[in-house]
Design an enzyme around this catalytic site. Structure first.
Site, mmCIF file in Angstrom:
data_model
loop_
_atom_site.group_PDB
_atom_site.id
_atom_site.type_symbol
_atom_site.label_atom_id
_atom_site.label_comp_id
_atom_site.label_asym_id
_atom_site.label_seq_id
_atom_site.Cartn_x
_atom_site.Cartn_y
_atom_site.Cartn_z
ATOM 1 N N GLY A 109 0.830 -1.194 0.000
ATOM 2 C CA GLY A 109 0.000 0.000 0.000
ATOM 3 C C GLY A 109 0.864 1.242 0.000
ATOM 4 N N GLN A 122 3.137 9.911 0.730
ATOM 5 C CA GLN A 122 4.406 9.204 0.921
ATOM 6 C C GLN A 122 5.382 9.429 -0.230
ATOM 7 O OE1 GLN A 122 2.222 5.394 2.097
ATOM 8 N NE2 GLN A 122 4.176 5.195 3.183
ATOM 9 N N CYS A 135 5.589 -0.130 7.542
ATOM 10 C CA CYS A 135 5.286 1.001 6.665
ATOM 11 C C CYS A 135 6.526 1.346 5.841
ATOM 12 C CB CYS A 135 4.868 2.203 7.517
ATOM 13 S SG CYS A 135 4.443 3.670 6.565
ATOM 14 N N LEU A 136 6.324 1.648 4.570
ATOM 15 C CA LEU A 136 7.444 2.035 3.716
ATOM 16 C C LEU A 136 8.087 3.333 4.179
ATOM 17 C CD1 LEU A 136 5.918 1.126 0.232
ATOM 18 C CD2 LEU A 136 7.583 -0.185 1.577
ATOM 19 N N HIS A 186 -4.691 1.689 7.552
ATOM 20 C CA HIS A 186 -3.308 2.150 7.665
ATOM 21 C C HIS A 186 -3.030 3.236 6.624
ATOM 22 C CE1 HIS A 186 1.170 1.457 8.066
ATOM 23 N NE2 HIS A 186 1.092 2.032 6.878
ATOM 24 N N GLU A 187 -3.419 2.963 5.372
ATOM 25 C CA GLU A 187 -3.151 3.918 4.300
ATOM 26 C C GLU A 187 -3.981 5.195 4.463
ATOM 27 O OE1 GLU A 187 -0.576 3.621 2.516
ATOM 28 O OE2 GLU A 187 -0.210 1.536 3.070
ATOM 29 N N HIS A 211 -2.515 7.858 6.643
ATOM 30 C CA HIS A 211 -1.537 8.750 5.996
ATOM 31 C C HIS A 211 -2.200 10.021 5.465
ATOM 32 C CE1 HIS A 211 2.157 6.455 6.128
ATOM 33 N NE2 HIS A 211 1.537 5.375 5.687
#
Length: 177
Positions: free
Chosen positions: A46, A51, A102-103, A144-145, A148
């Site tokens: 995701g 991001q 997370c990235l 989660h996304e 952001h």
């Protein structure tokens, strides 16, 4: 398509509240294609537009299942999903725990409690509205996304002690690299 740089903590841009998408055009398609390519390159599932430095309410998700016909388990079936201006219209009271990463907080993981089911309203690339009840892992990933989009990271759901431990580990990894 292009691979974009993924912003990592402590970059202040990750705390930006993203703005709604108003124009559904070729630039939006290019951005989402770049986001998918960036996510696949980083071996993620995701990615939110913020991001990659774009403060718009855009998410890409692909849970990528292994191809059952690939005997060596190297091929995956891709099923990319794009969510423009997503919002929750309902959340279950029941919660589940998942070990999230997370990235933007690379190589760090922690258990986070989130509603087990959510109903999400969003638009696709053509501006067509959709609504779906999501459960299981997909429910966790979209929450989660969507965090952001509000400037929230998964580590914000942790106790201060756990969050500090995650950030210390990340600092040590960066120094060692």
């Amino acid at each position: 398509m292009a691979i974009r740089e993924i912003i990592e903590v402590p970059d202040a841009r990750l705390r930006t509240i993203s703005k709604p998408v108003e124009v559904f055009d070729a630039d939006l398609k290019t951005l989402t294609d770049d986001m998918l390519e960036t996510m696949y390159d980083a071996i993620g599932i995701g990615l939110a537009a913020i991001q990659v430095g774009v403060p718009q309410r855009i998410l890409v998700i692909d849970l990528q299942e292994p191809d059952p016909e690939d005997e060596e388990g190297k091929r995956v079936i891709r099923d990319p999903q794009i969510f423009i201006n997503p919002v929750f219209s309902e959340q279950s009271e029941e919660h589940t725990l998942y070990n999230e990463g997370c990235l933007s907080v690379p190589e760090q993981y922690a258990e986070v409690s989130r509603p087990a089911e959510v109903t999400v309203d969003w638009h696709d690339l053509d501006g067509t509205p959709h609504k779906e009840r999501m459960t299981g892992f997909m429910a966790t990933v979209i929450q989660h996304e969507m965090d952001h989009l509000e400037g929230i990271l998964f580590i914000d759901h942790l106790s201060r002690l756990k969050r500090d431990m995650v950030l210390k580990k990340l600092t040590k990894l960066r120094k060692a690299a």
